[in-house]
Design an enzyme around this catalytic site. Structure first.
Site, PDB file in Angstrom:
ATOM      1  N   LYS A 176       0.590  -1.124  -0.036  1.00 18.07           N
ATOM      2  CA  LYS A 176       0.131  -0.393   0.077  1.00 18.07           C
ATOM      3  C   LYS A 176       0.603   1.081  -0.059  1.00 18.07           C
ATOM      4  CE  LYS A 176      -1.196   3.116   2.813  1.00 18.07           C
ATOM      5  NZ  LYS A 176      -1.299   3.858   1.942  1.00 18.07           N
ATOM      6  N   GLU A 252      10.178   1.930  10.935  1.00 12.80           N
ATOM      7  CA  GLU A 252      10.739   2.512  10.509  1.00 12.80           C
ATOM      8  C   GLU A 252       9.853   3.649  10.762  1.00 12.80           C
ATOM      9  OE1 GLU A 252      12.777   5.592   9.779  1.00 12.80           O
ATOM     10  OE2 GLU A 252      13.311   4.361   7.256  1.00 12.80           O
ATOM     11  N   CYS A 286      13.100  11.183   6.945  1.00 11.65           N
ATOM     12  CA  CYS A 286      12.973  11.233   8.948  1.00 11.65           C
ATOM     13  C   CYS A 286      14.305  11.327   9.685  1.00 11.65           C
ATOM     14  CB  CYS A 286      13.131   9.453   8.970  1.00 11.65           C
ATOM     15  SG  CYS A 286      13.656   8.469   7.973  1.00 11.65           S
ATOM     16  N   GLU A 383       8.921  16.343  14.131  1.00  8.00           N
ATOM     17  CA  GLU A 383       9.927  16.799  13.665  1.00  8.00           C
ATOM     18  C   GLU A 383       9.402  17.766  12.478  1.00  8.00           C
ATOM     19  OE1 GLU A 383      11.010  12.090  10.860  1.00  8.00           O
ATOM     20  OE2 GLU A 383       9.349  12.371  11.865  1.00  8.00           O
TER      21      GLU A 383
END
Ligand code: ADP
Length: 482
Positions: A176, A252, A286, A383
């Site tokens: 997906k 992750e 990331c 983040e």
């Protein structure tokens, strides 16, 4: 766009492209134009994809490894042969500069190549037995059908990083892709079919309703593993949803990477390393530099040099030559960056450059540096996922180690120093899965990529990568001794 030989907008199930009446739009972040309407998978489509993968599993998992490796190698060659068209598609749907897209195709393809090689090395063990008449051995077997859920920031590499080790291990896959970037995933699937991947081994189900499809994938007993890259929030949810059927997981998740620049750092290495880590993909990775800690005595040299280098970065449509920082993925992403910048400035941050969109309606955010940051600002915790550098000052090594570790995340950390003993101490004491020592670019297929703490678990790449998709089975043989 439609001249791309492998360009498709349908669901990819059982090696067939299924066009649905239900569609969602994929837009070019550089100008907002709709580049494709993509079939929107329903729960039923998802179940059909799982059934296809489940049916394909017995023959794919028992195919001689040499034959699986040959198909994977052919796939790698096809991705490389189509790298120019794929890179254009990538920039169109994701926005990153074309040079970065080309680099991503090569990087993404290298995982397929690596796993085509690893495919033939999933060894078990013969274990010396302490008991007469008993022999011990282990074999490695694929976990089963894998659901892969990927993010939009690396629409090719995040897909190949999950799918190629899964396929190499003998697993079949339901993928997906992210709703912002399904086109590259579909293109990769078309190339895999061309490479000889049998029906059902890889299925791709784009959707703009990921929560519903996530429910179907996590609750289905036939799916034995979820491999996910994305936010910590969704990672937690997938973990919860996977508990009733006890699935294996690789997660992750988010990062909050510190970059630590000591007084003894080589200034040019520190500036270029931080710049590379921060502004690649417009800060949407990331492992991007999220908090830049500069020791007090080097600050007056580092900050002006870094601000000057930031000002020189060219921002705009990633397809234009020379552009180094493209648009952010969508309006929501820009608004989040605007919020974090406003909060930092309200709490005493000093704007050194940037601090606004390129123009009112653009998704391009100007490369920005804010100095005088501290840990009461939102920007130190969140983040950023945008081209914004937050600079903090520190005095002592112990102090900065505590500051760097003061986060729920633990993905990547960077350190610039010429003191070898300090480099060693930092490598051990920073609570991160990956350390860049005097280096801002650290990802390769040969290394185990992954995090600690709430950045998740599991590794992608290296010899560890394929192991995430293998179970160890122990066999005890009773033997008639002479
Ligand atoms: P980001 O904030 O970077 O978009 P997300 O974690 O929201 O990160 O998205 C990463 C991937 O997870 C995307 O493919 C997205 O569609 C998918 N996703 C988002 N929410 C869910 C959910 N509830 N269940 C399953 N997948 C999800």
């Amino acid at each position: 766009m439609h001249s791309l030989p492998f360009f498709t907008t349908g669901l990819f199930i059982n090696n067939e492209v299924l066009e649905s009446n239900l569609v969602f739009a994929v837009t070019d972040p550089a100008n907002g134009t709709v580049i494709a309407n993509v079939s929107n998978a329903t729960d039923e489509d998802c179940r059909a994809a799982i059934a296809a993968a489940h049916q394909a599993f017995p023959s794919w998992s028992t195919m001689p490894t040499r034959d699986r490796a040959t198909i994977l190698r052919r796939w790698y060659q096809l991705v490389m042969a189509n790298s120019t068209s794929l890179a254009t598609l990538l920039t169109r749907e994701q926005g990153k500069p074309i040079a970065e897209s080309k680099a991503e195709i090569i990087y993404g393809a290298s995982f397929i190549e690596w796993n085509a090689e690893e495919c033939r090395r999933s060894y078990g063990d013969i274990i010396p037995s302490p008991a007469a008449g008993k022999k011990f051995m282990t074999i490695r077997q694929p976990v089963g059908v894998v659901a892969a859920i990927t993010p939009w920031n690396f629409p090719v590499a995040m897909v190949t990083r999950k799918i190629s080790p899964a396929l190499a291990a003998g697993c079949t896959v339901v993928l997906k892709p992210a709703e912002d970037t399904p086109l590259c995933a579909l293109a990769l699937a078309m190339l895999a079919r061309e490479a000889g991947l049998p029906p059902g081994v890889l299925n791709v189900i784009p959707t703009n309703n990921p929560a519903a499809i996530g429910q179907v994938l996590t609750s289905d007993e036939r799916i034995r593993k979820i491999s996910f890259t994305g936010s910590t929030e969704v990672g937690r949810l997938l973990m919860q949803q996977s508990a009733p059927t006890v699935k294996k997981l690789s997660l992750e998740l988010g990062g909050n990477a510190p970059v630590i620049i000591f007084n003894d750092a080589d200034i040019d290495t520190a500036v270029s390393g931080t710049l590379n880590s921060k502004y690649r993909n417009a800060g949407q990775t990331c492992v991007c530099a999220n908090r830049i800690y500069v020791q007090r005595d080097i600050a007056e040299r580092f900050i002006p040099a870094f601000v000057n280098a930031t000002r020189l970065l060219q921002t705009g449509n990633g397809l234009e030559p020379g552009v180094q920082v493209g648009p952010l993925i969508n309006e929501e992403a820009v608004q989040k960056v605007e919020y974090l910048v406003a909060d930092a400035l309200q709490h005493g941050g000093v704007l050194e450059c940037g601090g606004q969109r390129m123009d009112d309606r653009s998704l391009c955010y100007m490369p920005t540096v804010i100095s005088h940051c501290h840990h009461q600002m939102m920007i130190s915790k969140a983040e950023i996922f945008g081209p914004v550098s937050a600079i903090y000052l520190f005095d002592l090594e112990d102090e900065v180690i505590n500051l760097a570790n003061d986060t729920i995340y633990g993905l990547a950390a960077y350190c610039f120093t010429t003191d070898a003993s300090r480099a060693w101490r930092l490598s051990e004491q920073l609570q991160y899965g990956m350390i860049g020592m005097n280096e801002g670019i650290i990802s390769y297929p040969e290394i185990p990529f992954g995090g600690l703490k709430q950045s998740g678990f599991g590794r992608e790449g290296g010899r560890q990568g394929i192991e995430e998709y293998l179970e160890t089975k122990y066999i005890c043989w009773g033997v008639n001794e002479p």
